[in-house]
Design an enzyme around this catalytic site. Structure first.
Site, PDB file in Angstrom:
ATOM      1  N   ASP A   1       0.824  -1.204   0.000  1.00 42.07           N
ATOM      2  CA  ASP A   1       0.000   0.000   0.000  1.00 42.07           C
ATOM      3  C   ASP A   1       0.859   1.255   0.000  1.00 42.07           C
ATOM      4  OD1 ASP A   1       1.010  -0.482   2.508  1.00 42.07           O
ATOM      5  OD2 ASP A   1      -0.919  -0.640   3.503  1.00 42.07           O
ATOM      6  N   ASN A   2       1.849   1.278   0.878  1.00 37.71           N
ATOM      7  CA  ASN A   2       2.741   2.429   0.946  1.00 37.71           C
ATOM      8  C   ASN A   2       3.550   2.589  -0.329  1.00 37.71           C
ATOM      9  OD1 ASN A   2       5.631   3.598   1.766  1.00 37.71           O
ATOM     10  ND2 ASN A   2       4.136   4.388   3.225  1.00 37.71           N
TER      11      ASN A   2
END
Length: 462
Positions: free
Chosen positions: A275-276
């Site tokens: 996600d990051n």
């Protein structure tokens, strides 16, 4: 005659350090107050988006992707919150890696309950990397009907107006005058509840709803760097298909050297914090931006022991140190106890202010700000019957922060979903063999569905 000079030089170094300590303390308070102010302005009033009642042919469609694994706390309510979105044009794709997954009956019940909603289940993962969430999502990602994707964890529930408000933000930057950098990703700050009342759950709740949220809001308000937690994110598949996780700026047209690279979601299967990395890739490779919705990603935590909490924090610190080493090294100096100790010593040295009265005032003010952030995200003050438990968990979190950091910095292996991984450069991971139990705190890491065996990825449940 020259003897005073060494004494003057000797006393100047502590003065300089004390001044630096006070400046750092002011910076930390500025960040904290900015987060508090952002929480008040953004989350205490959540207007209804006009997209909620717009004709379906006048708005972009959204594919909601929900990867499932096992029975999360409040799973039925979490999944149902996407079926009740006030938005005229969306589909829901629920995916599991295993036909025996315990989440399937719940998913099927909801599809039967809401026959007017376009929803289906995809069974069977496609392995594109070591990240099981990406492997679970990849078929849903490819088969989604719409370009805008809302990837939302199974442990998260959202308010009915969340999708409409989020699409509003995603589309708004394309119509501004003068034009500004387009928003490529809309995310939602996590907000946690601990209905089961386990100690680790309460500490996680106290951390994510106060200190973490405060810093998260402040960093995203300043918006000088990507900072995204992936519990609930909206982005365009067409944007993701242009990035590969290298974080190197690229032109809109790919060079010949890039033809062999993997693009899109599959490129992020090698990262644990996919996600990051997706958010960072959109930011750095395409020079696009993110925005925070005024909604929260509500996460009900189940049975999290103290050991579970510690190793969860260790896992993400170990991942971060391979992604942003300098920030991870500085992390202890942002913590309440360390920062207040530095400030107290600095004030004592420079102005002769007594340490203990200062610390009492500091901690009371710090707690007040944290509680204000909680109130902004929750939409109500902390209930009176939970204040003692919350305060206890908040204090434990503060005292555990530094030992957890040291434990994390001394190793590179992490456990996630019952599997052991070695964290590599830039946050990439590789699977390792060995016992995946944590013995250090006399507690075993439990993963109730780690015994499942994968099935061929050819099954579609409609």
């Amino acid at each position: 005659m020259e003897t005073p000079e060494p004494r003057q030089s000797h006393s100047s170094l502590p003065s300089i350090l004390a001044i630096i300590g006070l400046l750092w303390y002011v910076v930390l308070w500025s960040i904290g107050l900015l987060g508090c102010r952002t929480g008040r302005r953004r989350y205490r009033m959540r207007p209804r988006s006009p997209l909620a009642t717009a004709p379906s042919d006048s708005i972009p469609g959204v594919s909601i992707l929900r990867p499932l694994k096992g029975l999360d706390a409040n799973l039925y309510e979490n999944l149902e919150s996407t079926f009740t979105q006030e938005y005229p044009k969306f589909e829901i794709i629920l995916s599991v890696a295993d036909e025996q997954d315990q989440a399937l009956p719940t998913a099927r019940d909801l599809i039967s309950k809401y026959p007017s909603i376009t929803a289906r289940i995809i069974i069977g993962e496609e392995v594109v990397g070591v990240n099981p969430k990406v492997n679970n999502l990849i078929r849903s990602y490819r088969e989604a009907a719409y370009d805008i994707l809302w990837v939302i964890d199974s442990g998260v529930s959202v308010a009915p107006g969340t999708l409409a408000r989020s699409v509003d933000l995603l589309e708004s930057s394309t119509h501004t005058r003068p034009p500004k950098k387009r928003v490529a990703l809309v995310h939602h700050v996590p907000f946690v509840s601990a209905p089961e009342g386990f100690l680790g759950s309460r500490i996680e709740e106290a951390f994510l709803n106060t200190n973490h949220a405060k810093m998260y809001l402040a960093i995203n308000t300043v918006s000088i760097e990507s900072c995204v937690v992936g519990k609930s994110n909206l982005y365009r598949r067409s944007d993701l298909e242009r990035v590969n996780g290298s974080l190197k700026p690229r032109a809109h047209t790919e060079s010949d050297d890039d033809q062999d690279c993997t693009y899109g979601l599959a490129a992020f299967g090698k990262f644990l914090a996919e996600d990051n990395m997706i958010a960072s890739a959109l930011w750095h490779e395409l020079d696009l931006r993110h925005d925070l919705s005024c909604d929260v990603a509500h996460n009900a935590i189940g049975k999290m022991s103290l050991s579970d909490y510690v190793w969860r924090r260790v896992r993400w610190i170990r991942v971060r140190k391979h992604m942003i080493l300098a920030a991870t090294i500085m992390e202890p100096f942002t913590e309440n106890l360390i920062a207040s100790s530095i400030a107290a010593a600095s004030l004592r040295y420079l102005l002769g202010i007594s340490i203990w009265p200062f610390l009492v005032v500091h901690h009371a003010a710090w707690l007040w700000v944290d509680l204000d952030v909680y109130e902004s995200l929750a939409g109500h003050p902390l209930p009176a019957d939970r204040r003692w438990w919350f305060f206890t968990a908040w204090c434990l979190r503060e005292f555990l922060a530094l030992p957890i950091w040291f434990l994390a910095m001394l190793g590179n292996e992490v456990i996630w979903r019952g599997k052991k991984y070695q964290v590599l450069r830039a946050g990439e991971v590789k699977g390792t063999s060995g016992d995946s139990n944590h013995r250090g705190l006399s507690t075993r890491w439990r993963e109730p569905d780690s015994h499942y065996q994968p099935l061929p990825s050819t099954h579609l449940d409609t």
